[in-house]
Scaffold this motif. Structure first.
Motif: not given
Lengths: 247, 229
Positions: B191, B193-195, B197-202, B204
């Motif tokens: 969770i 790691i996914g979180g 990556l999600g924060a980085i994506s958000l 960007i």
């Protein structure tokens, strides 16, 4: 590693312009119209909160993700003629939330129905004072639906249980691992971890936003491969992956 | 409101500020001062100070909102609400008066805070035990295979933490450690790691102006067009 993930995300943003990537269904977000519809039928308000987030700390992305959902829910509420109450913990979020909600009502052609001072409520900047105030709103105004998206701490259980007791249908989402189990056992719908960050893209159906989610998935695949390689290498007595990642 | 005011300027500000903070975090950008800090450090410090000032202003906005909202309830004598509203306004005035006249670090202010809010806060926190018990009672019920697994795992961890049972059945310790040390930790890390990556994506998306949730819902044209959906 970070640069690689950036490349994946930006690359997928460009390729997604041509075609909308397929999305896994997020039941919680699909259920939003149903939740607001229930509130309309029961003639009760919808309650929304983004938890203990602020705009400058490490949990700021969770708060921003929550605000994206707030804008969407406000528009549905305005269309259905349902009052939405947004409980605020950090005063700095108030002007942004007020503007978001006002705009949603304007888009629905019902700007005169939006009452900022009644619908955007600053409660307290202290955790348990805020928690008690939200419980008070639940008890007094009995919202038919409760939506909690953002960073939540010890108050997660207090909120989920109180709203459950008054019969609210609940959607919760947080990236804070320790609070997810509490929400999972009580709430009707749940967004786990990264799903809250994808909410904005999912609701907007914008191909470029969806592309970033696909890029993020590629990043996850790379991490997964590195984990497997790391486990195998460590088991074989090599520290090559650990050294590579500077751990 | 024009697209420039509504989107272009806010997104440009977000982009510049985010780039500055990231540069300062990851790279030492020349020129470097005698303390070994790059020029971005000072800029980021200034931005943080601006944030503090803006937060203070927003707090004033919050206080006005509180007074307006509760004054309305008092004047309308809203059932089940107006008495609490009076009490809230009295407490705010008392805290503000003592804070202003004696200072927020004075003995008087500290006493008031510790004797009222601190005690109440601990009380609300303690009540969590009851909420957890009632939540657990509902959660630990056999309805399907998934809830069955949850029930068994929950009972093992519960029994492991009960001293008497753990003494008579030491195997519970091994099982409990495996559940919390291997199963739960690996799931939590997944969770996490996914979180991340999600924060980085958000981040960007926000920096490039595609994620405009914090600016309100936008039409395809306002967002920049080019979509097929």
């Amino acid at each position: 590693m970070l640069i690689l993930i950036w490349i994946f995300i930006l690359g997928n943003m460009e390729t997604a312009k041509k075609q909308l990537p397929p999305f896994r269904k997020l039941t919680g977000l699909d259920a939003l119209p149903e939740m607001v519809g229930r509130a309309a039928e029961m003639n009760r308000p919808v309650h929304f909160t983004t938890g203990l987030g602020d705009l400058t700390g490490s949990v700021a992305p969770q708060l921003v993700a929550g605000l994206a959902v707030l804008a969407h829910v406000s528009e549905i509420c305005a269309n259905y003629g349902v009052k939405i109450i947004y409980s605020v913990y950090q005063a700095q979020v108030m002007p942004i939330a007020t503007e978001l909600m006002k705009e949603a009502y304007v888009k629905a052609g019902k700007s005169e129905e939006f009452q900022a001072e009644d619908q955007v409520r600053y409660l307290s900047g202290e955790q348990f004072a805020y928690a008690s105030a939200v419980q008070g709103i639940a008890e007094r105004e009995r919202p038919a639906a409760n939506i909690m998206i953002g960073p939540f701490y010890a108050e997660s259980m207090l909120f989920a249980e109180t709203f459950n007791r008054i019969g609210s249908i609940q959607l919760a989402g947080t990236a804070r691992g320790y609070q997810i189990p509490f929400f999972a056992v009580i709430c009707d719908y749940l967004l786990i971890g990264e799903e809250i960050y994808a909410a904005g893209a999912y609701l907007s159906k914008d191909p470029q936003q969806a592309g970033t989610i696909r890029g993020q998935d590629y990043g996850k695949a790379v991490v997964l491969i590195l984990i497997i390689l790391g486990v195998l290498a460590t088991a074989a007595g090599s520290s090559i992956i650990v050294d590579l990642l500077g751990m | 409101m024009s697209t420039t005011l509504k989107k272009t300027i806010p997104v440009a500000i977000v982009f510049v500020v985010a780039m500055l903070v990231m540069l300062d975090y990851f790279i030492v950008t020349p020129p470097v001062d005698v303390a070994g800090k790059s020029w971005t450090s000072g800029a980021v410090k200034d931005l943080q100070n601006w944030g503090i000032v803006l937060t203070a202003f927003a707090l004033g906005f919050g206080a006005v909102n509180l007074f307006y909202f509760h004054s309305k309830h008092i004047s309308r004598r809203t059932p089940d609400q107006w008495m609490f509203s009076i009490w809230l306004l009295i407490v705010i005035v008392i805290f503000t008066a003592i804070g202003v006249f004696t200072g927020p670090t004075s003995d008087q202010y500290n006493w008031l805070y510790n004797a009222s809010y601190f005690a109440l806060s601990a009380t609300v926190y303690s009540s969590l035990g009851f909420y957890m018990t009632s939540g657990l009672y509902r959660a630990l019920r056999f309805k399907n295979v998934e809830s069955g697994i949850f029930l068994v795992v929950g009972l093992v961890v519960l029994a492991r933490n009960a001293p008497a049972l753990a003494v008579y059945f030491p195997v519970l310790g091994t099982w409990g450690s495996f559940i919390s040390g291997v199963l739960t930790t690996s799931a939590q890390r997944g969770i996490m790691i996914g979180g991340a990556l999600g924060a980085i994506s958000l981040g960007i998306r926000t920096m490039t102006g595609r994620e405009t949730g914090f600016l309100g819902k936008m039409t395809e044209e306002e967002r920049g067009g080019g979509g097929t959906a």
